[in-house]
Design an enzyme around this catalytic site. Structure first.
Site, mmCIF file in Angstrom:
data_model
loop_
_atom_site.group_PDB
_atom_site.id
_atom_site.type_symbol
_atom_site.label_atom_id
_atom_site.label_comp_id
_atom_site.label_asym_id
_atom_site.label_seq_id
_atom_site.Cartn_x
_atom_site.Cartn_y
_atom_site.Cartn_z
ATOM 1 N N HIS A 80 0.821 -1.207 0.000
ATOM 2 C CA HIS A 80 0.000 0.000 0.000
ATOM 3 C C HIS A 80 0.859 1.264 0.000
ATOM 4 O O HIS A 80 2.011 1.263 0.432
ATOM 5 C CB HIS A 80 -0.932 -0.012 1.201
ATOM 6 C CG HIS A 80 -2.012 -1.046 1.080
ATOM 7 N ND1 HIS A 80 -3.019 -1.192 1.999
ATOM 8 C CD2 HIS A 80 -2.257 -1.986 0.125
ATOM 9 C CE1 HIS A 80 -3.830 -2.170 1.629
ATOM 10 N NE2 HIS A 80 -3.380 -2.666 0.492
ATOM 11 N N GLU A 82 0.746 3.991 1.792
ATOM 12 C CA GLU A 82 1.199 4.445 3.111
ATOM 13 C C GLU A 82 2.406 3.631 3.565
ATOM 14 O O GLU A 82 3.375 4.179 4.091
ATOM 15 C CB GLU A 82 0.080 4.298 4.160
ATOM 16 C CG GLU A 82 -1.222 4.982 3.806
ATOM 17 C CD GLU A 82 -2.235 4.038 3.188
ATOM 18 O OE1 GLU A 82 -3.400 4.066 3.616
ATOM 19 O OE2 GLU A 82 -1.870 3.277 2.260
ATOM 20 N N CYS A 118 -6.363 1.189 5.437
ATOM 21 C CA CYS A 118 -6.825 -0.105 5.935
ATOM 22 C C CYS A 118 -6.296 -0.295 7.362
ATOM 23 O O CYS A 118 -5.461 0.474 7.843
ATOM 24 C CB CYS A 118 -6.348 -1.229 5.016
ATOM 25 S SG CYS A 118 -4.580 -1.603 5.133
ATOM 26 N N CYS A 121 -2.436 -0.592 7.532
ATOM 27 C CA CYS A 121 -1.739 0.680 7.326
ATOM 28 C C CYS A 121 -1.940 1.616 8.516
ATOM 29 O O CYS A 121 -1.021 2.359 8.874
ATOM 30 C CB CYS A 121 -2.181 1.331 6.028
ATOM 31 S SG CYS A 121 -1.479 0.506 4.567
#
Length: 163
Positions: A80, A82, A118, A121
């Site tokens: 992801h 992040e 999410c 993250c």
């Protein structure tokens, strides 16, 4: 001469440009970490270095299996945005920093409103020492989230036990 763009939208514009590097077929995310008005790192969602990206193989496993957003991330090829921004940043530069994030639709490049990090993250952001997350909802509108709110509102407990 027009009005000067706000600092939040300036950084969100940069995060949106970073999202254009994403290799995800579902959603393109871009994130930047900023501390003391200096960009510390950037990240977008894509396969780990050396592995083929979804746009290279022409398939998203989660899409093919009909898996809804927010579920079964272990089947996703991507790291992801992040997480990639955190991996690229030195820890001292993340302490008290702000993470700016934008999500765009791969089909037309439009901003996707209402997105959030999410659970995994969120944990990474908390442990990185990042203070604030700013998420774009439209070209001008955004949400500012204090990371302490994620600590106090522990969604991993509510998800696991139905609170």
């Amino acid at each position: 001469m027009g009005a000067r763009v706000s600092k939040e939208n300036y950084y969100l514009d940069i995060a949106q440009t970073v999202s254009e590097r994403s290799t995800c077929l579902r959603k393109r995310y871009g994130a930047i970490i900023v501390k003391n008005d200096v960009i510390v790192s950037t990240g977008y969602n894509g396969a780990p270095r050396g592995r083929k990206n979804c746009n290279d193989i022409g398939m998203c496993t989660r899409e093919k299996l009909g898996i809804p957003r927010g579920e079964r991330y272990e089947l996703c090829r991507s790291v992801h945005s992040e997480a990639n921004a955190i991996i690229a940043a030195p820890r001292p530069e993340m302490l008290g920093a702000t993470l700016y994030m934008t999500c765009t639709d791969p089909a037309d490049g439009s901003v996707v409103a209402g997105t959030n990090s999410c659970m995994m993250c969120k944990r990474l952001i908390i442990n990185a020492g990042i203070d604030t997350v700013v998420i774009r909802d439209t070209a001008e509108d955004y949400r500012v989230i204090k990371v302490t709110d994620w600590i106090e509102d522990d969604d991993s407990v509510s998800a696991a036990f139905g609170y």
